[in-house]
Design an enzyme around this catalytic site. Structure first.
Site, PDB file in Angstrom:
ATOM      1  N   TYR A 169       0.833  -1.211   0.000  1.00  0.00           N
ATOM      2  CA  TYR A 169       0.000   0.000   0.000  1.00  0.00           C
ATOM      3  C   TYR A 169       0.871   1.267   0.000  1.00  0.00           C
ATOM      4  O   TYR A 169       1.664   1.474   0.909  1.00  0.00           O
ATOM      5  CB  TYR A 169      -0.903  -0.063   1.247  1.00  0.00           C
ATOM      6  CG  TYR A 169      -1.717   1.162   1.559  1.00  0.00           C
ATOM      7  CD1 TYR A 169      -2.712   1.606   0.710  1.00  0.00           C
ATOM      8  CD2 TYR A 169      -1.503   1.872   2.739  1.00  0.00           C
ATOM      9  CE1 TYR A 169      -3.475   2.726   1.015  1.00  0.00           C
ATOM     10  CE2 TYR A 169      -2.265   2.984   3.068  1.00  0.00           C
ATOM     11  CZ  TYR A 169      -3.236   3.410   2.189  1.00  0.00           C
ATOM     12  OH  TYR A 169      -3.987   4.515   2.492  1.00  0.00           O
ATOM     13  N   ARG A 170       0.781   2.026  -1.068  1.00  0.00           N
ATOM     14  CA  ARG A 170       1.482   3.312  -1.228  1.00  0.00           C
ATOM     15  C   ARG A 170       3.010   3.212  -1.132  1.00  0.00           C
ATOM     16  O   ARG A 170       3.686   4.131  -0.647  1.00  0.00           O
ATOM     17  CB  ARG A 170       0.994   4.347  -0.202  1.00  0.00           C
ATOM     18  CG  ARG A 170      -0.457   4.710  -0.328  1.00  0.00           C
ATOM     19  CD  ARG A 170      -0.757   5.395  -1.659  1.00  0.00           C
ATOM     20  NE  ARG A 170      -2.088   5.946  -1.672  1.00  0.00           N
ATOM     21  CZ  ARG A 170      -3.181   5.294  -2.112  1.00  0.00           C
ATOM     22  NH1 ARG A 170      -3.073   4.081  -2.582  1.00  0.00           N
ATOM     23  NH2 ARG A 170      -4.354   5.896  -2.106  1.00  0.00           N
ATOM     24  N   ASP A 171       3.556   2.089  -1.596  1.00  0.00           N
ATOM     25  CA  ASP A 171       5.007   1.898  -1.535  1.00  0.00           C
ATOM     26  C   ASP A 171       5.413   0.880  -2.605  1.00  0.00           C
ATOM     27  O   ASP A 171       4.876  -0.225  -2.647  1.00  0.00           O
ATOM     28  CB  ASP A 171       5.373   1.379  -0.131  1.00  0.00           C
ATOM     29  CG  ASP A 171       6.872   1.322   0.106  1.00  0.00           C
ATOM     30  OD1 ASP A 171       7.629   1.341  -0.880  1.00  0.00           O
ATOM     31  OD2 ASP A 171       7.260   1.259   1.278  1.00  0.00           O
TER      32      ASP A 171
END
Ligand code: EPU
Length: 320
Positions: A169-171
């Protein structure tokens, strides 16, 4: 060699206020280098520390002139090339400077599915890869086959397959300071009408719940848990509408801080501390920042007891 000495014929240098290049419309002047040849990147990156700029959509920049130069890809590096295609699926290579929304539109029109769940996310392809940008229904890494990057402290461009990466998530799973140059996306054949309908439904839902007309950096915090969106938490804490100077927690969506005009980074930081203070004190939750920060000391974002109440003094953490 300094970064200035490393500039070559494929580099354009300009002095630009970053308020003009970020969707939050905040940020001091910087030396901005636009590169038209990916082969120049190893030499440039070896010559100094850079900030990498995509569409500037998820970024909070210090108000003072920046110390580090900024590097971005010229739109010439936004090429699309089909590597493989059959009647069911295909692999499309896309340059990092390509606009994500434009790519989604082109793919949907031509009947290629996979990216439509990202409709409404403002990003360049490079920036979207760096953040593993996404929505509630999709992440860009869902359809990534390979990425071409320059890793920090490396001297050559390298390809990594999806199996070698660990996006979450978001990486992207790659180290901070990785520069994303190209990617290959696996897309599937689908009905253009269906794809366009999905994309427009998502964009309408976003427009109904997010303050898209205002200057903002998108969501400020990561959602602490899938079942606890940060926006809902901030709403429940009663913090929507709070303001410091020109910065305000959106009335429409609690996880957005909007620039109502002339906001400064330190005012946004004061609101972030205020939110963090209340999330921690009232619910025992530590909110992590999703928004990227440039040249702003981390101390600006650490809440203390003073952050329980808002005042213009609350915004005076400025050290420079
Ligand atoms: N909600 C509230 N009050 C608010 C905001 C939200 O009660 O002020 C509720 C909503 O009603 C909904 C729930 O919280 O029931 C979730 O809200 P939303 O659908 O807006 O999704 P989100 O989790 O807040 C995520 C992404 C967004 C993305 C949307 C839609 C994060 C941090 N945010 O938001 O991404 O646009 O889903 O797919 O993961 C971004 O990353 O910058 C961003 C905006």
């Amino acid at each position: 060699m300094t970064w200035r000495q490393a500039l070559g014929e494929h580099c354009e240098l300009a002095r630009i206020p970053l308020a003009k290049l970020t969707t939050m419309a905040i940020g001091g002047e910087a030396d901005v280098v636009t590169v038209t040849e990916a082969s120049d990147l190893p030499r440039l990156l070896a010559a100094g520390e850079w900030h990498f700029l995509g569409k500037g959509a998820n970024l909070l920049v210090h108000d003072a002139p920046l110390e580090q130069p900024v590097l971005r890809l010229h739109r010439r590096l936004s090429q699309r090339q089909w590597l493989q295609q059959d009647d069911r699926q295909g692999i499309l290579r896309v340059g990092g400077a390509h606009d994500l929304a434009r790519l989604i539109g082109i793919c949907a029109r031509d009947g290629w599915g996979g990216l439509e769940g990202l409709a409404g996310v403002p990003a360049s392809i490079g920036g979207a890869l760096c953040m593993n940008a996404g929505t509630a229904s999709a992440w860009i890494f869902d359809c990534v086959e390979r990425v071409q990057v320059l890793l920090p402290n490396d001297s050559q461009l390298r390809w990594f397959s999806r199996a070698e990466l660990n996006p979450v998530y978001r990486d992207s799973g790659l180290p901070r300071g990785t520069f994303f140059i190209n990617c290959e996306l696996r897309l599937h054949k689908d009905d253009p009408r269906r794809l366009l309908h999905t994309a427009s439904t998502l964009k309408r839902a976003k427009a109904a719940s997010q303050p898209l007309a205002a200057a903002s950096a998108g969501c400020i915090f990561k959602n602490p848990r899938p079942d606890l969106p940060a926006g809902k938490l901030i709403d429940e804490l009663g913090l929507k509408g709070c303001r410091v100077g020109g910065a305000q927690i959106s009335q429409q969506h609690g996880n957005f801080i909007i620039n109502t005009g002339g906001a400064q980074a330190r005012e946004v930081a004061a609101l972030i501390r205020h939110i963090r203070y209340h999330a921690q004190q009232q619910r025992g939750i530590d909110l992590s920042l999703e928004v990227q920060r440039w040249e702003i000391p981390e101390s600006w974002f650490i809440a203390t007891a003073e952050d329980g109440h808002l005042s213009e003094q609350g915004a005076s953490h400025d050290q420079r």
